[in-house]
Design an enzyme around this catalytic site. Structure first.
Site, PDB file in Angstrom:
ATOM      1  CG  HIS A  54      45.104  53.227  15.753  1.00 13.74           C
ATOM      2  ND1 HIS A  54      44.496  54.379  15.289  1.00 13.74           N
ATOM      3  CD2 HIS A  54      45.944  53.627  16.743  1.00 13.74           C
ATOM      4  CE1 HIS A  54      44.956  55.416  15.965  1.00 13.74           C
ATOM      5  NE2 HIS A  54      45.826  55.000  16.854  1.00 13.74           N
ATOM      6  CG  HIS A  56      46.828  53.736  20.268  1.00 14.01           C
ATOM      7  ND1 HIS A  56      47.758  54.352  19.465  1.00 14.01           N
ATOM      8  CD2 HIS A  56      47.456  52.668  20.832  1.00 14.01           C
ATOM      9  CE1 HIS A  56      48.905  53.693  19.551  1.00 14.01           C
ATOM     10  NE2 HIS A  56      48.748  52.665  20.359  1.00 14.01           N
ATOM     11  CG  ASP A  58      44.151  58.642  21.220  1.00  9.32           C
ATOM     12  OD1 ASP A  58      44.532  57.455  21.182  1.00  9.32           O
ATOM     13  OD2 ASP A  58      44.667  59.537  20.535  1.00  9.32           O
ATOM     14  CG  HIS A  59      42.362  56.878  17.587  1.00 10.32           C
ATOM     15  ND1 HIS A  59      42.303  57.751  16.523  1.00 10.32           N
ATOM     16  CD2 HIS A  59      43.506  57.181  18.248  1.00 10.32           C
ATOM     17  CE1 HIS A  59      43.375  58.528  16.532  1.00 10.32           C
ATOM     18  NE2 HIS A  59      44.119  58.206  17.566  1.00 10.32           N
ATOM     19  CG  HIS A 113      50.505  54.758  15.384  1.00 16.08           C
ATOM     20  ND1 HIS A 113      51.245  55.563  16.214  1.00 16.08           N
ATOM     21  CD2 HIS A 113      49.252  54.726  15.912  1.00 16.08           C
ATOM     22  CE1 HIS A 113      50.472  56.001  17.197  1.00 16.08           C
ATOM     23  NE2 HIS A 113      49.259  55.506  17.045  1.00 16.08           N
ATOM     24  CG  ASP A 134      46.940  58.251  15.760  1.00 17.61           C
ATOM     25  OD1 ASP A 134      46.139  59.076  15.286  1.00 17.61           O
ATOM     26  OD2 ASP A 134      47.014  57.989  16.980  1.00 17.61           O
ATOM     27  CG  HIS A 172      46.205  62.939  17.035  1.00 14.60           C
ATOM     28  ND1 HIS A 172      45.827  63.205  18.336  1.00 14.60           N
ATOM     29  CD2 HIS A 172      46.294  61.588  16.932  1.00 14.60           C
ATOM     30  CE1 HIS A 172      45.700  62.052  18.994  1.00 14.60           C
ATOM     31  NE2 HIS A 172      45.972  61.057  18.165  1.00 14.60           N
TER      32      HIS A 172
HETATM   33 ZN   LIG Z   1      47.380  56.010  18.012  1.00 13.21          ZN
END
Ligand SMILES: [Zn+2]
Length: 243
Positions: A54, A56, A58-59, A113, A134, A172
C-alpha cells in the site's frame, strides 16, 4: 519458498521472497533502503521486482532508491494506487494472478486501512504465504484511515478464506499490543492466552512474531473473529484508544 524478514524503521517488516528452484527474488515493501540492500547483499540475492502492499511512505519511500540500486524494473501495487506508490510500473486488479519463478501469486484487493491495499498470496506446491501489509496484523488489523468497517470486514473475510496453513507476514511488529487487546475483548479465549505466551518468548529473545498462520488468526484475531462489520467497527474504535 524461502522468506527473509527485514526489520526496518522502528517496527516495520519488509520481506525478501526467494524461489530457490529458479533463484528469483521479490521484495515486499521498502520504507527504508539501507536495511533492504544490506539483506539482499548478505544473502547474495538478485531481486527483480518490488511488491508494494500500500502507498504509505513507511512501505514505499525507498521504492525508487532500491529499484535504482538493484536495477529493478518492475514495481507492483493496486491499480487505484497509481500516483501514490513511488515508481509503480504495474497496476494490479483484485484477484489478478501471475507466476513468479515456480510460485503462483494472487493479488487480493483488501481495502480498509487504505483503499488500494493489496495482499500477495504466494503458493508453491503445498507451501503458502500471504503478505498482508497493514491490513491484517498478527492478532490485529490496521487503522481505518481510508476505508469503512464494511471494507475491512470484507477484506478480513477474503483473507479468512485462504488455507489455514497459509503463513501470515504482516507489515509491523504490533503483536504484543494486539494480543493485549484481544485478551480484553475475549478474556476466556485460550488460544489468545497461548499466543501471548508464545509472543512473549519470541520477543524476549529478540525474534519477530511473524509469521503466524491464517488458522491462528481465525482463533485469536478479534477483527477476523468479528461477527459483522458493526462489531469490527466497534472493536476498531476501542482499539484506537486502548492502552
Ligand atoms: Zn499503512
Amino acid at each position: 519458498m524461502r522468506i527473509e524478514i527485514v526489520p526496518y524503521l522502528k517496527d516495520n517488516y519488509g520481506y525478501l521472497v526467494v524461489c530457490e528452484k529458479t533463484n528469483v527474488c521479490a521484495i515486499v515493501d521498502t520504507g527504508e533502503a539501507a536495511p533492504i540492500l544490506a539483506a539482499v547483499a548478505k544473502h547474495g540475492l538478485s531481486p527483480s521486482v518490488i511488491w508494494s502492499t500500500h502507498h504509505h511512505p513507511d512501505h514505499t519511500a525507498a521504492n525508487e532508491d532500491v529499484a535504482k540500486a538493484l536495477k529493478i524494473t518492475e514495481i507492483t501495487a493496486h491499480t487505484s494506487d497509481r500516483g501514490r506508490v513511488p515508481g509503480q510500473t504495474r497496476e494490479l486488479r483484485d484477484g489478478e494472478t501471475f507466476s513468479f519463478g515456480s510460485f503462483a501469486v494472487r493479488a487480493l484487493h483488501v481495502p480498509g486501512h487504505t483503499m488500494g491495499a493489496v495482499a500477495y498470496f504466494v503458493s508453491d506446491g503445498d507451501e503458502r504465504a500471504v503478505f498482508t501489509g497493514d491490513t491484517l496484523f498478527v492478532a490485529g488489523c490496521g487503522r481505518l484511515f481510508e476505508g469503512t468497517p464494511e471494507d475491512m470486514f470484507n477484506s478480513m473475510r477474503e483473507l479468512a478464506e485462504l488455507p489455514g496453513d497459509t503463513r501470515v507476514y504482516c507489515g509491523h511488529e504490533y503483536t504484543e499490543a494486539n494480543l493485549r487487546f484481544a485478551a480484553n475483548v475475549e478474556p476466556d479465549n485460550a488460544a489468545v492466552s497461548a499466543a501471548i505466551a508464545r509472543a512473549k518468548t519470541k520477543r524476549a529473545g529478540g525474534a519477530p512474531t511473524v509469521p503466524s498462520t491464517i488458522a491462528e488468526e481465525l482463533a485469536t484475531n478479534p477483527f477476523m473473529r468479528a461477527k459483522n462489520a458493526v462489531e469490527l467497527g466497534q472493536r476498531r474504535s476501542r482499539k484506537d484508544t486502548f492502552k
